[in-house]
Design an enzyme around this catalytic site. Structure first.
Site, short mmCIF file in Angstrom:
data_model
loop_
_atom_site.label_atom_id
_atom_site.label_comp_id
_atom_site.label_asym_id
_atom_site.label_seq_id
_atom_site.Cartn_x
_atom_site.Cartn_y
_atom_site.Cartn_z
N CYS A 67 0.80 -1.23 0.00
CA CYS A 67 0.00 0.00 0.00
C CYS A 67 0.82 1.27 0.00
O CYS A 67 0.51 2.22 -0.73
CB CYS A 67 -0.98 0.00 1.17
SG CYS A 67 -0.21 0.11 2.82
N HIS A 105 -2.07 1.18 7.05
CA HIS A 105 -2.43 1.23 5.64
C HIS A 105 -2.42 2.69 5.19
O HIS A 105 -2.76 3.59 5.96
CB HIS A 105 -3.83 0.63 5.44
CG HIS A 105 -4.27 0.52 4.02
ND1 HIS A 105 -3.67 -0.31 3.10
CD2 HIS A 105 -5.27 1.15 3.34
CE1 HIS A 105 -4.27 -0.20 1.93
NE2 HIS A 105 -5.24 0.69 2.05
N ASP A 120 -7.96 3.52 -3.74
CA ASP A 120 -7.08 2.53 -3.12
C ASP A 120 -6.64 1.50 -4.15
O ASP A 120 -7.34 0.53 -4.41
CB ASP A 120 -7.81 1.83 -1.96
CG ASP A 120 -6.85 1.25 -0.93
OD1 ASP A 120 -5.73 0.89 -1.32
OD2 ASP A 120 -7.23 1.17 0.25
#
Length: 258
Positions: A67, A105, A120
């Site tokens: 991420c 994250h 995302d």
């Protein structure tokens, strides 16, 4: 940043304006071209959050990442293209309100000229496109808000909702994730240390490779099978576009109490 090279990497054209439609097209192209993967953790290659290093890895070397890398570099690309982008430090949130570590994250809040979105591309290839930044059910993703805390939930194959990442709107920069990036790479309690994985979106679903198990989700149907190390090496190149120059180490078992 070499915007043209990045767009070529994901097979996308330069948008005429920072609209919601162009954001959706970029998001779709990214998750189908750049894998979510953590093989650097298992081959002993340090993961840097320096933007130049991320560009070399993802654009020049055509690798993927997790991420901090994927959303981090994609957020910088979107800014170059005229979108307003906020990096936020996401965390797990249990039903009883217990929070996990902040910054576990990295997620993006993106404003186009005609809408506000949650973006995302570093979520295990689970989001094929951006999600509207307003409470409600948006296809397979539910957006919730309680005061200054937002969170999402995803609908699984059995129809149930599974709680996902939570965040507040406090703006962050990539350097804010340095400590958690170090934890994800080296701590025996990290999911990435204990789990060798790659995932990428497909036109009909998603494929993944987790600790030697290859799974394919196509039109709602899931199949999986175990693969030998030599086949894993070939699958990484053929299906995920990941070409490694060194063998991975055996995964580290998680410690009791993690």
């Amino acid at each position: 940043m070499d915007v043209a090279a990045y767009l070529s990497r994901i097979g996308a054209s330069q948008p005429a304006a920072p609209t919601s439609a162009s954001l959706t097209a970029l998001h779709r192209a990214h998750v189908r071209s750049v894998p979510f993967e953590d093989y650097d953790v298992h081959t002993g290659v340090a993961i840097s959050l320096d933007p130049a290093a991320l560009e070399r890895k993802i654009v020049r070397r055509r690798r993927g990442g997790y991420c901090y890398e994927l959303n981090g570099l994609f957020g910088l690309l979107l800014r170059e293209l005229g979108f307003a982008v906020t990096f936020v430090a996401a965390f797990s949130l249990d039903d009883d309100g217990t929070r996990g570590p902040e910054g576990d994250h990295l997620r993006l809040l993106v404003d186009a000229v005609d809408g506000s979105w949650i973006v995302d591309v570093g979520n295990g290839a689970r989001w094929p496109e951006p999600v509207p930044r307003r409470p409600g059910v948006h296809g397979p993703v539910q957006v919730r808000r309680d005061g200054d805390v937002w969170w999402t939930a995803e609908r699984r194959g059995n129809g149930e909702w599974e709680r996902g990442w939570a965040w507040t709107a406090q703006p962050r920069v990539l350097a804010d994730f340095t400590e958690r990036n170090r934890y994800q790479q080296y701590d025996p309690c990290s999911d990435f240390v204990g789990r060798r994985l790659a995932a990428i979106a497909t036109p009909t679903g998603r494929i993944s490779l987790v600790n030697g198990v290859f799974a394919e989700l196509a039109d709602g149907q899931r199949t999986e099978r175990e693969v030998a190390p030599d086949e894993e090496w070939a699958l990484l190149a053929d299906r995920f576009g990941i070409v490694l120059d060194r063998q991975w180490a055996e995964r580290v078992p998680q410690l009791a109490g993690c």
